[in-house]
Design a protein around this motif. Structure first.
Motif, PDB file in Angstrom:
ATOM      1  N   MET A   1     -43.138-119.965 -83.136  1.00 36.91           N
ATOM      2  CA  MET A   1     -43.635-118.604 -83.297  1.00 36.91           C
ATOM      3  C   MET A   1     -44.926-118.451 -82.509  1.00 36.91           C
ATOM      4  N   ASN A   2     -45.009-117.409 -81.713  1.00 39.16           N
ATOM      5  CA  ASN A   2     -46.199-117.162 -80.915  1.00 39.16           C
ATOM      6  C   ASN A   2     -47.255-116.485 -81.777  1.00 39.16           C
ATOM      7  N   THR A   3     -48.396-117.147 -81.949  1.00 43.50           N
ATOM      8  CA  THR A   3     -49.441-116.632 -82.840  1.00 43.50           C
ATOM      9  C   THR A   3     -50.672-116.150 -82.087  1.00 43.50           C
ATOM     10  N   ASP A   4     -50.541-115.954 -80.786  1.00 47.11           N
ATOM     11  CA  ASP A   4     -51.667-115.484 -79.982  1.00 47.11           C
ATOM     12  C   ASP A   4     -51.855-113.979 -80.203  1.00 47.11           C
ATOM     13  N   THR A   5     -52.901-113.619 -80.926  1.00 50.94           N
ATOM     14  CA  THR A   5     -53.132-112.198 -81.227  1.00 50.94           C
ATOM     15  C   THR A   5     -53.833-111.474 -80.087  1.00 50.94           C
ATOM     16  N   SER A   6     -54.354-112.210 -79.100  1.00 54.17           N
ATOM     17  CA  SER A   6     -55.181-111.587 -78.064  1.00 54.17           C
ATOM     18  C   SER A   6     -54.389-111.131 -76.844  1.00 54.17           C
ATOM     19  N   ARG A   7     -53.074-111.374 -76.839  1.00 54.35           N
ATOM     20  CA  ARG A   7     -52.268-110.923 -75.700  1.00 54.35           C
ATOM     21  C   ARG A   7     -52.359-109.413 -75.540  1.00 54.35           C
ATOM     22  N   ASP A   8     -52.053-108.951 -74.325  1.00 49.48           N
ATOM     23  CA  ASP A   8     -52.019-107.512 -74.095  1.00 49.48           C
ATOM     24  C   ASP A   8     -51.034-106.856 -75.053  1.00 49.48           C
ATOM     25  N   ARG A   9     -51.254-105.595 -75.297  1.00 56.19           N
ATOM     26  CA  ARG A   9     -50.396-104.878 -76.230  1.00 56.19           C
ATOM     27  C   ARG A   9     -48.959-104.803 -75.717  1.00 56.19           C
ATOM     28  N   GLY A  10     -48.008-105.124 -76.595  1.00 61.50           N
ATOM     29  CA  GLY A  10     -46.591-104.943 -76.324  1.00 61.50           C
ATOM     30  C   GLY A  10     -46.073-103.949 -77.340  1.00 61.50           C
ATOM     31  N   ILE A  11     -45.019-104.329 -78.054  1.00 67.67           N
ATOM     32  CA  ILE A  11     -44.617-103.516 -79.197  1.00 67.67           C
ATOM     33  C   ILE A  11     -45.753-103.492 -80.216  1.00 67.67           C
ATOM     34  N   LEU A  12     -46.368-104.656 -80.395  1.00 66.85           N
ATOM     35  CA  LEU A  12     -47.463-104.807 -81.356  1.00 66.85           C
ATOM     36  C   LEU A  12     -48.803-104.800 -80.639  1.00 66.85           C
ATOM     37  N   SER A  13     -49.782-104.214 -81.276  1.00 68.56           N
ATOM     38  CA  SER A  13     -51.153-104.306 -80.793  1.00 68.56           C
ATOM     39  C   SER A  13     -51.762-105.610 -81.300  1.00 68.56           C
ATOM     40  N   PRO A  14     -52.876-106.072 -80.721  1.00 68.40           N
ATOM     41  CA  PRO A  14     -53.537-107.260 -81.270  1.00 68.40           C
ATOM     42  C   PRO A  14     -53.847-107.127 -82.761  1.00 68.40           C
ATOM     43  N   ALA A  15     -54.213-105.917 -83.197  1.00 76.46           N
ATOM     44  CA  ALA A  15     -54.503-105.703 -84.619  1.00 76.46           C
ATOM     45  C   ALA A  15     -53.238-105.837 -85.465  1.00 76.46           C
ATOM     46  N   ASP A  16     -52.102-105.359 -84.940  1.00 78.27           N
ATOM     47  CA  ASP A  16     -50.826-105.501 -85.655  1.00 78.27           C
ATOM     48  C   ASP A  16     -50.487-106.979 -85.831  1.00 78.27           C
ATOM     49  N   ARG A  17     -50.668-107.777 -84.769  1.00 80.48           N
ATOM     50  CA  ARG A  17     -50.353-109.200 -84.837  1.00 80.48           C
ATOM     51  C   ARG A  17     -51.233-109.888 -85.884  1.00 80.48           C
ATOM     52  N   ALA A  18     -52.527-109.549 -85.866  1.00 82.73           N
ATOM     53  CA  ALA A  18     -53.443-110.148 -86.833  1.00 82.73           C
ATOM     54  C   ALA A  18     -53.033-109.792 -88.256  1.00 82.73           C
ATOM     55  N   TYR A  19     -52.583-108.563 -88.469  1.00 80.56           N
ATOM     56  CA  TYR A  19     -52.159-108.150 -89.811  1.00 80.56           C
ATOM     57  C   TYR A  19     -50.927-108.938 -90.250  1.00 80.56           C
ATOM     58  N   LEU A  20     -49.935-109.053 -89.362  1.00 77.92           N
ATOM     59  CA  LEU A  20     -48.701-109.764 -89.715  1.00 77.92           C
ATOM     60  C   LEU A  20     -48.950-111.245 -89.967  1.00 77.92           C
ATOM     61  N   LEU A  21     -49.950-111.812 -89.297  1.00 72.70           N
ATOM     62  CA  LEU A  21     -50.276-113.226 -89.468  1.00 72.70           C
ATOM     63  C   LEU A  21     -51.232-113.458 -90.638  1.00 72.70           C
ATOM     64  N   GLY A  22     -51.593-112.389 -91.335  1.00 75.17           N
ATOM     65  CA  GLY A  22     -52.485-112.527 -92.480  1.00 75.17           C
ATOM     66  C   GLY A  22     -53.937-112.739 -92.108  1.00 75.17           C
ATOM     67  N   GLU A  23     -54.292-112.437 -90.850  1.00 79.70           N
ATOM     68  CA  GLU A  23     -55.657-112.636 -90.391  1.00 79.70           C
ATOM     69  C   GLU A  23     -56.493-111.359 -90.486  1.00 79.70           C
ATOM     70  N   ARG A  24     -55.878-110.293 -90.905  1.00 76.95           N
ATOM     71  CA  ARG A  24     -56.589-109.019 -91.019  1.00 76.95           C
ATOM     72  C   ARG A  24     -56.245-108.393 -92.361  1.00 76.95           C
ATOM     73  N   GLU A  25     -57.244-108.203 -93.180  1.00 71.46           N
ATOM     74  CA  GLU A  25     -57.027-107.632 -94.502  1.00 71.46           C
ATOM     75  C   GLU A  25     -57.277-106.126 -94.474  1.00 71.46           C
ATOM     76  N   MET A  26     -56.454-105.405 -95.219  1.00 73.77           N
ATOM     77  CA  MET A  26     -56.626-103.964 -95.350  1.00 73.77           C
ATOM     78  C   MET A  26     -57.435-103.666 -96.611  1.00 73.77           C
ATOM     79  N   SER A  27     -58.303-102.680 -96.515  1.00 77.86           N
ATOM     80  CA  SER A  27     -59.174-102.361 -97.652  1.00 77.86           C
ATOM     81  C   SER A  27     -58.419-101.669 -98.778  1.00 77.86           C
ATOM     82  N   HIS A  28     -57.295-101.011 -98.451  1.00 78.72           N
ATOM     83  CA  HIS A  28     -56.525-100.295 -99.468  1.00 78.72           C
ATOM     84  C   HIS A  28     -55.038-100.573 -99.270  1.00 78.72           C
ATOM     85  N   ASP A  29     -54.286-100.476-100.349  1.00 79.07           N
ATOM     86  CA  ASP A  29     -52.832-100.645-100.266  1.00 79.07           C
ATOM     87  C   ASP A  29     -52.218 -99.616 -99.340  1.00 79.07           C
ATOM     88  N   GLN A  30     -52.758 -98.401 -99.355  1.00 81.17           N
ATOM     89  CA  GLN A  30     -52.227 -97.346 -98.504  1.00 81.17           C
ATOM     90  C   GLN A  30     -52.411 -97.691 -97.027  1.00 81.17           C
TER      91      GLN A  30
END
Length: 208
Positions: A1-30
């Motif tokens: 699995m490719n876990t490089d979040t810094s790649r240029d945006r594809g389908i996913l943005s770097p922020a999307d990748r970080a979220y899916l990998l659990g590296e970015r927490e959301m402040s609210h459930d919404q």
């Protein structure tokens, strides 16, 4: 699995990748639900874009996209993941993957013959899957807990099942590795953030 979040945006943005990998927490459930909905929309729109790419992207540009596929393991893994994602997604919805694969291959071969050889082609595509259910996932997890060896396939299934984290173990012994692709073992090791040691043709160790 490719876990490089810094790649240029594809389908996913770097922020999307970080979220899916659990590296970015959301402040609210919404906020989390909004991110997941945005990712779903992007995936669906990307799938629809492939119809446009197939018919309008120049052959020169297509060749450049795939230029390093034989030498770039990450690109090859990505292609396999594309097919696997489609296979699982259609299977979950009760659509036979053959209904996706066979027309795609047949039409591609017919178009290739027309463009490359200025000829028509009769294309026969055979797709068959035979699955035999083997080890129970709980039994595999119990084997790891007891420090017993497991097969690479069983460990992969445990990782994919997702309810048990093999990364909790400092050392995992793999047996039945003869004939198993070294790249497959390396990807397992990378996913579990472990070092891979080939003890013999039939045995390997993942450890920290």
């Amino acid at each position: 699995m490719n876990t490089d979040t810094s790649r240029d945006r594809g389908i996913l943005s770097p922020a999307d990748r970080a979220y899916l990998l659990g590296e970015r927490e959301m402040s609210h459930d919404q906020s989390a639900r909004n991110a997941e909905a945005r990712i779903r929309r992007r995936i669906r729109d990307a799938i629809l874009d492939f119809d446009l790419l197939l018919h309008t992207l120049s052959a020169k540009d297509r060749r450049q996209v795939f230029d390093e596929v034989a030498t770039d393991p990450e690109l090859l893994d990505g292609l396999r993941a594309m097919v696997a994602f489609t296979y699982v997604g259609t299977k979950e919805q009760g659509l036979d993957f053959e209904d996706v694969l066979v027309p795609a291959v047949r039409n591609s071969e017919e178009a290739y013959a027309a463009k490359r050889f200025d000829a028509t082609a009769d294309v026969e595509v055979t797709f068959s899957v035979e699955t035999s259910v083997k080890e129970n996932i709980r039994e595999v997890a119990a084997s790891l807990q007891a420090g017993e060896p497991v097969t690479p396939g069983a460990l992969f299934s445990l990782v994919m099942q997702g309810e048990y984290d093999p990364a909790d173990h400092d050392e995992i012994t793999l047996v039945g590795t003869e004939g198993v692709d070294d790249q497959f073992l390396a990807r397992l090791a990378e996913y579990l953030e472990a070092d891979l040691e080939r003890v013999s043709d039939s045995r390997a160790v993942l450890g920290r």
